[in-house]
Write an enzyme that holds these catalytic residues in place. Structure first.
Site, short mmCIF file in Angstrom:
data_model
loop_
_atom_site.label_atom_id
_atom_site.label_comp_id
_atom_site.label_asym_id
_atom_site.label_seq_id
_atom_site.Cartn_x
_atom_site.Cartn_y
_atom_site.Cartn_z
CD GLN A 144 37.38 27.68 -51.05
OE1 GLN A 144 37.65 26.72 -50.33
NE2 GLN A 144 36.24 27.82 -51.65
NE ARG A 188 27.39 37.21 -56.11
CZ ARG A 188 26.70 36.87 -55.03
NH1 ARG A 188 25.40 36.88 -55.03
NH2 ARG A 188 27.31 36.49 -53.94
CE1 TYR A 200 19.93 42.30 -59.99
CE2 TYR A 200 18.11 40.86 -59.44
CZ TYR A 200 19.44 41.18 -59.35
OH TYR A 200 20.29 40.38 -58.61
C1 LIG Z 1 20.50 32.70 -56.81
C2 LIG Z 1 20.96 33.62 -55.71
C3 LIG Z 1 20.63 34.97 -55.76
C4 LIG Z 1 21.00 35.83 -54.72
N1 LIG Z 1 20.66 37.16 -54.77
C5 LIG Z 1 20.94 37.98 -53.72
C6 LIG Z 1 20.58 39.37 -53.76
O1 LIG Z 1 20.03 39.87 -54.74
N2 LIG Z 1 20.88 40.15 -52.67
C7 LIG Z 1 21.50 39.64 -51.56
O2 LIG Z 1 21.73 40.38 -50.60
N3 LIG Z 1 21.88 38.32 -51.52
C8 LIG Z 1 21.62 37.50 -52.57
N4 LIG Z 1 22.00 36.19 -52.53
C9 LIG Z 1 22.71 35.67 -51.34
C10 LIG Z 1 24.19 36.01 -51.37
O3 LIG Z 1 24.77 35.60 -52.58
C11 LIG Z 1 24.93 35.35 -50.21
O4 LIG Z 1 24.15 35.43 -49.05
C12 LIG Z 1 26.25 36.08 -49.98
O5 LIG Z 1 27.11 35.91 -51.08
C13 LIG Z 1 26.94 35.55 -48.71
O6 LIG Z 1 28.19 36.19 -48.59
P1 LIG Z 1 29.33 35.56 -47.67
O7 LIG Z 1 30.48 36.50 -47.78
O8 LIG Z 1 28.76 35.25 -46.33
O9 LIG Z 1 29.65 34.16 -48.33
P2 LIG Z 1 30.22 33.79 -49.77
O10 LIG Z 1 29.77 34.79 -50.78
O11 LIG Z 1 29.88 32.37 -50.00
O12 LIG Z 1 31.80 33.95 -49.61
C14 LIG Z 1 32.56 32.99 -48.90
C15 LIG Z 1 34.01 33.13 -49.32
O13 LIG Z 1 34.78 32.22 -48.54
C16 LIG Z 1 35.63 31.48 -49.39
N5 LIG Z 1 35.89 30.19 -48.74
C17 LIG Z 1 35.05 29.14 -48.60
N6 LIG Z 1 35.64 28.14 -47.94
C18 LIG Z 1 36.90 28.56 -47.63
C19 LIG Z 1 38.00 27.99 -46.96
N7 LIG Z 1 37.95 26.75 -46.43
N8 LIG Z 1 39.12 28.73 -46.81
C20 LIG Z 1 39.21 29.99 -47.32
N9 LIG Z 1 38.21 30.56 -48.00
C21 LIG Z 1 37.06 29.89 -48.14
C22 LIG Z 1 34.88 31.37 -50.70
O14 LIG Z 1 35.74 31.08 -51.78
C23 LIG Z 1 34.26 32.76 -50.79
O15 LIG Z 1 35.13 33.69 -51.37
C24 LIG Z 1 21.70 35.32 -53.60
C25 LIG Z 1 22.07 33.95 -53.56
C26 LIG Z 1 21.71 33.11 -54.62
C27 LIG Z 1 22.11 31.65 -54.57
#
Ligand SMILES: Cc1cc2nc3c(=O)[nH]c(=O)nc-3n(C[C@H](O)[C@H](O)[C@H](O)COP(=O)(O)OP(=O)(O)OC[C@H]3O[C@@H](n4cnc5c(N)ncnc54)[C@H](O)[C@@H]3O)c2cc1C
Length: 394
Positions: free
Chosen positions: A35, A108, A215
């Site tokens: 998106q 990240r 960290y």
């Molecule tokens: C404070 C904090 C600290 C964290 N620290 C860690 C850590 O140290 N280690 C670790 O392993 N995890 C950590 N996490 C967790 C981690 O950030 C998430 O679990 C991870 O980013 C999930 O990845 P994902 O690809 O599933 O989702 P996301 O990273 O949320 O990616 C989803 C993607 O989909 C896109 N998207 C959303 N809706 C749509 C749509 N309708 N159409 C098209 N695209 C769309 C978004 O723009 C995004 O690019 C942390 C989280 C937080 C909040």
């Protein structure tokens, strides 16, 4: 077998891009619909534990990531005021030896850029400014609808579109994630701006109702912090917004000088509301599957959300290489759900520990951990082994 040729992935986050790379390396044609109008990630750090670095290594990214990573020497839990260590478990070479893979701290944006570049080299098509809306299933294909009215057809659709996943909503119906009563402030500080020395550890400073994690990232050039504070309600409509740094400093004002000194150097920070979901009834339906935060968002108190998305991606790609689509998605869910549910629960349980819930009792639990580390380290080690020792690539 019904050979998978065309894969559509919703979401170019860390989970979506890892899946895209693994599938493209397996010879599939992959389109990722994102998106956002630009590829990128938030300015914050990420702990990539050995269970996830094994996957990134299997995908050929070790050299590029190692150059950008920082390897912490210990995982520690310290008292918010005295600085006393409740836990100090070796990471660094000891973790690499035990788990046969490194423990990395990465920015990240660095991890995301390396994944995006590798995807593009492997022939993945990443479509920006392409929000997904819904889908329709036909006998032997799935049709994805984009917000701009366009449609895309593939053999399988993977919803890697995060905690507010549209694909999840279409699969299971609308339901807001649950606000977990905590907010997280995140930021990075150049080391040159710091007047206090930060230890090369993945350090949790634990205190009543709050904790703060520090960290190094960017090969040691910056320090990442995550400060978590309990809040009864989250009033903002947004789930991420710029935070008032003076509020953050005030909230941690009576903490250890290393914490206050670090926050004195912080120039800006974003706040996230921390949300989660109960275990979903299912992660797939025929030719549509979910991955990462779309199906198992968790509190970040084990630093495993992205690591689980990375593990999911590898398992899903492997299953799609070996079985027809419905069988692959069924196997994938059966393999992954027990582990991710357990880690969701372990992460939630850490909130009580880090925030000294129960007052004196809360502190006693940390003291018990300190004692266990000294007299029965195997108890602590077995918990870490379950998380870090797992190898989806073997
Ligand atoms: C404070 C904090 C600290 C964290 N620290 C860690 C850590 O140290 N280690 C670790 O392993 N995890 C950590 N996490 C967790 C981690 O950030 C998430 O679990 C991870 O980013 C999930 O990845 P994902 O690809 O599933 O989702 P996301 O990273 O949320 O990616 C989803 C993607 O989909 C896109 N998207 C959303 N809706 C749509 C749509 N309708 N159409 C098209 N695209 C769309 C978004 O723009 C995004 O690019 C942390 C989280 C937080 C909040």
């Amino acid at each position: 077998m019904d050979q998978v040729k065309q894969v559509i992935i919703a979401g170019a986050g860390i989970g979506g891009l890892t899946a895209a790379l693994a599938l493209a390396q397996g010879g599939r044609q992959v389109v990722v619909c994102e998106q956002a109008t630009q590829l990128g990630e938030v300015g914050a750090g990420l702990q990539i534990s050995p269970n996830a670095s094994k996957v990134l290594r299997a995908l050929g990214l070790q050299g590029r990531l190692q150059a950008l990573a920082f390897e912490p020497q210990y995982a520690s839990i310290r008292d918010y005021r005295s600085g006393e260590y409740y836990l100090r478990a070796p990471l660094g070479k000891a973790a690499e030896f035990r788990y046969r893979a490194p423990y990395w701290h990465l920015h990240r944006a660095d991890l995301h850029a390396v994944l995006a570049e590798a995807c593009q080299s492997a022939g993945v098509s990443i479509r920006l400014n392409s929000p997904v809306m819904s889908y329709q299933q036909e006998a032997d294909k799935v049709v994805l609808q984009l917000a701009n009215g366009e449609t895309l057809t593939g053999d399988v659709l993977i919803g890697a579109d995060g905690i507010r996943s549209k694909i999840r909503e279409h699969l299971l119906g609308p339901e807001q994630p649950t606000f977990m009563g905590q907010v997280a402030w995140r930021g990075v500080i150049p080391v040159d701006d710091l007047a206090v020395a930060i230890k090369p550890e993945a350090c949790v400073w634990a205190g009543p109702g709050k904790h703060l994690v520090t960290y190094y990232v960017s090969g040691g050039k910056q320090v990442n912090f995550v400060a978590v504070e309990e809040k009864a309600v989250w009033r903002s409509e947004s789930w991420r917004e710029e935070g008032d740094i003076s509020h953050l400093r005030h909230a941690f004002a009576d903490w250890h000088p290393q914490v206050t000194g670090l926050l004195d150097a912080a120039k800006s920070s974003f706040i996230w509301s921390l949300n989660a979901r109960a275990e979903l009834s299912k992660w797939h339906d025929n030719r549509v599957g979910l991955l990462g935060d779309a199906c198992h968002p968790m509190l970040p108190f084990m630093a495993q959300g992205a690591a689980m998305a990375i593990e999911d991606a590898y398992v899903l790609a492997k299953q799609l290489g070996e079985h027809d689509v419905p069988t692959a998605l069924m196997n994938y869910e059966a393999i992954r759900k027990p582990r991710t549910t357990k880690i969701q629960q372990m992460s939630a349980a850490n909130a009580g520990l880090y925030h000294m819930h129960g007052g004196v009792l809360g502190k006693a639990k940390l003291k018990a951990m300190q004692l266990a580390t000294a007299v029965a380290p195997k108890i602590i080690q077995s918990k870490l082994d379950f998380v870090y020792g797992h190898d989806v690539t073997s």
